[in-house]
Design a protein around this motif. Structure first.
Motif, PDB file in Angstrom:
ATOM      1  N   VAL A  45       0.850  -1.200   0.000  1.00  0.00           N
ATOM      2  CA  VAL A  45       0.000   0.000   0.000  1.00  0.00           C
ATOM      3  C   VAL A  45       0.881   1.244   0.000  1.00  0.00           C
ATOM      4  O   VAL A  45       0.617   2.210  -0.715  1.00  0.00           O
ATOM      5  CB  VAL A  45      -0.962  -0.011   1.207  1.00  0.00           C
ATOM      6  CG1 VAL A  45      -1.683   1.321   1.352  1.00  0.00           C
ATOM      7  CG2 VAL A  45      -1.968  -1.159   1.079  1.00  0.00           C
ATOM      8  N   ALA A  46       1.964   1.212   0.769  1.00  0.00           N
ATOM      9  CA  ALA A  46       2.892   2.353   0.814  1.00  0.00           C
ATOM     10  C   ALA A  46       3.552   2.575  -0.551  1.00  0.00           C
ATOM     11  O   ALA A  46       3.658   3.723  -1.017  1.00  0.00           O
ATOM     12  CB  ALA A  46       3.952   2.137   1.889  1.00  0.00           C
ATOM     13  N   VAL A  47       3.990   1.502  -1.200  1.00  0.00           N
ATOM     14  CA  VAL A  47       4.609   1.633  -2.527  1.00  0.00           C
ATOM     15  C   VAL A  47       3.604   2.226  -3.512  1.00  0.00           C
ATOM     16  O   VAL A  47       3.928   3.132  -4.292  1.00  0.00           O
ATOM     17  CB  VAL A  47       5.143   0.271  -3.035  1.00  0.00           C
ATOM     18  CG1 VAL A  47       5.530   0.349  -4.496  1.00  0.00           C
ATOM     19  CG2 VAL A  47       6.320  -0.187  -2.188  1.00  0.00           C
ATOM     20  N   ALA A  48       2.372   1.739  -3.477  1.00  0.00           N
ATOM     21  CA  ALA A  48       1.339   2.265  -4.374  1.00  0.00           C
ATOM     22  C   ALA A  48       1.046   3.729  -4.062  1.00  0.00           C
ATOM     23  O   ALA A  48       0.811   4.524  -4.975  1.00  0.00           O
ATOM     24  CB  ALA A  48       0.071   1.423  -4.270  1.00  0.00           C
ATOM     25  N   GLY A  49       1.085   4.093  -2.778  1.00  0.00           N
ATOM     26  CA  GLY A  49       0.877   5.488  -2.398  1.00  0.00           C
ATOM     27  C   GLY A  49       1.950   6.394  -2.970  1.00  0.00           C
ATOM     28  O   GLY A  49       1.663   7.473  -3.500  1.00  0.00           O
ATOM     29  N   VAL A  50       3.188   5.944  -2.882  1.00  0.00           N
ATOM     30  CA  VAL A  50       4.295   6.718  -3.472  1.00  0.00           C
ATOM     31  C   VAL A  50       4.112   6.802  -4.983  1.00  0.00           C
ATOM     32  O   VAL A  50       4.282   7.868  -5.586  1.00  0.00           O
ATOM     33  CB  VAL A  50       5.665   6.099  -3.106  1.00  0.00           C
ATOM     34  CG1 VAL A  50       6.791   6.730  -3.909  1.00  0.00           C
ATOM     35  CG2 VAL A  50       5.926   6.238  -1.609  1.00  0.00           C
ATOM     36  N   GLY A  51       3.741   5.697  -5.606  1.00  0.00           N
ATOM     37  CA  GLY A  51       3.494   5.693  -7.047  1.00  0.00           C
ATOM     38  C   GLY A  51       2.411   6.690  -7.427  1.00  0.00           C
ATOM     39  O   GLY A  51       2.544   7.425  -8.418  1.00  0.00           O
ATOM     40  N   VAL A  54       3.917  10.259  -7.149  1.00  0.00           N
ATOM     41  CA  VAL A  54       4.943  10.540  -8.154  1.00  0.00           C
ATOM     42  C   VAL A  54       4.374  10.495  -9.579  1.00  0.00           C
ATOM     43  O   VAL A  54       4.737  11.308 -10.425  1.00  0.00           O
ATOM     44  CB  VAL A  54       6.116   9.538  -8.005  1.00  0.00           C
ATOM     45  CG1 VAL A  54       7.106   9.665  -9.141  1.00  0.00           C
ATOM     46  CG2 VAL A  54       6.800   9.724  -6.662  1.00  0.00           C
ATOM     47  N   ASP A  55       3.491   9.560  -9.831  1.00  0.00           N
ATOM     48  CA  ASP A  55       2.953   9.324 -11.172  1.00  0.00           C
ATOM     49  C   ASP A  55       1.471   9.726 -11.193  1.00  0.00           C
ATOM     50  O   ASP A  55       0.583   8.897 -11.289  1.00  0.00           O
ATOM     51  CB  ASP A  55       3.133   7.842 -11.514  1.00  0.00           C
ATOM     52  CG  ASP A  55       2.734   7.481 -12.922  1.00  0.00           C
ATOM     53  OD1 ASP A  55       2.433   8.381 -13.725  1.00  0.00           O
ATOM     54  OD2 ASP A  55       2.730   6.264 -13.214  1.00  0.00           O
ATOM     55  N   ARG A  59      -2.654   7.816 -11.260  1.00  0.00           N
ATOM     56  CA  ARG A  59      -3.027   7.687  -9.839  1.00  0.00           C
ATOM     57  C   ARG A  59      -4.087   6.596  -9.634  1.00  0.00           C
ATOM     58  O   ARG A  59      -4.016   5.817  -8.689  1.00  0.00           O
ATOM     59  CB  ARG A  59      -3.537   9.033  -9.336  1.00  0.00           C
ATOM     60  CG  ARG A  59      -3.875   9.011  -7.863  1.00  0.00           C
ATOM     61  CD  ARG A  59      -4.234  10.378  -7.381  1.00  0.00           C
ATOM     62  NE  ARG A  59      -2.977  11.106  -7.206  1.00  0.00           N
ATOM     63  CZ  ARG A  59      -2.885  12.412  -7.104  1.00  0.00           C
ATOM     64  NH1 ARG A  59      -3.966  13.153  -7.168  1.00  0.00           N
ATOM     65  NH2 ARG A  59      -1.728  12.989  -6.931  1.00  0.00           N
ATOM     66  N   ARG A  60      -5.049   6.562 -10.511  1.00  0.00           N
ATOM     67  CA  ARG A  60      -6.123   5.567 -10.384  1.00  0.00           C
ATOM     68  C   ARG A  60      -5.566   4.148 -10.456  1.00  0.00           C
ATOM     69  O   ARG A  60      -5.962   3.267  -9.701  1.00  0.00           O
ATOM     70  CB  ARG A  60      -7.150   5.807 -11.484  1.00  0.00           C
ATOM     71  CG  ARG A  60      -8.283   4.829 -11.470  1.00  0.00           C
ATOM     72  CD  ARG A  60      -9.289   5.222 -12.530  1.00  0.00           C
ATOM     73  NE  ARG A  60     -10.224   4.150 -12.757  1.00  0.00           N
ATOM     74  CZ  ARG A  60     -11.156   4.179 -13.666  1.00  0.00           C
ATOM     75  NH1 ARG A  60     -11.293   5.232 -14.433  1.00  0.00           N
ATOM     76  NH2 ARG A  60     -11.958   3.165 -13.829  1.00  0.00           N
TER      77      ARG A  60
END
Length: 190
Positions: A45-51, A54-55, A59-60
């Motif tokens: 979840v943290a990696v996806a949050g950073v993604g 940043v991206d 976002r979706r």
């Protein structure tokens, strides 16, 4: 539902992993770090949050990857409660980390990691399943908290969960951003 005791090959496999890969300096420390990262899919979840930060243009998709990892984790918990297989408990197997439950099948770490790797790999174009999944599966054996069939079943469940998310995403219409619609109206008015 009564569970079957593990077959002797699974105990021997755990012993073999711990005696070989698990005895490499730093292996247990790395496996513990992976265990903490993967707990309840929070690292994913943290990696996806950073993604998502940043991206922003995707976002979706990053949010979908986080939801997919958490959903896969939830599915593994449901299966664990139905199957009720106890974790390894053999004097020949060293347990290297505490666990939130005494249930073993399937491995929730393997499930959420596989789902996250498939979804984020598709999003980034990187071969994440091949790079991330095997070390996570191996880490659960090094730590003595799962049998080989637990991690294999968890990985299969994670892949199936990611597949379900991808099928759902294909059917869902793409939402256009409001500012894009406004700019299209303005260009159409000219």
């Amino acid at each position: 539902m009564p569970t079957q005791p593990p077959s002797s090959w699974e105990i021997r496999a755990l012993e073999g992993v711990q005696a070989t890969v698990g005895s490499v300096p730093g292996a247990v420390t790395a496996a513990r770090a992976m265990s903490h990262f993967g707990e309840h899919a929070l690292g994913w979840v943290a990696v996806a949050g950073v993604g998502a930060v940043v991206d922003r243009s995707r976002r979706r998709q990053w949010a979908t990857a986080a939801i997919g990892a958490v959903g896969a984790h939830a599915a593994s918990i449901v299966v664990k409660r139905i199957v009720r297989r106890p974790r390894p408990d053999d004097p020949a197997v060293a347990v290297g980390v505490s666990t939130p439950s005494k249930l073993s099948f399937p491995s929730s770490h393997a499930t959420s990691t596989t789902a996250a790797a498939v979804l984020m790999g598709r999003l980034t174009g990187l071969p994440l399943p091949a790079v991330i999944v095997p070390p996570m599966l191996l880490s659960r054996l090094i730590l003595g908290v799962h049998y080989p069939t637990d991690v294999l079943a968890g990985s299969a469940l994670g892949a199936a969960s990611a597949g379900a998310v991808l099928r759902f995403e294909k059917r869902r219409p793409e939402k256009r951003r409001p500012e894009k619609r406004r700019s299209e109206k303005k260009s159409g008015e000219r």
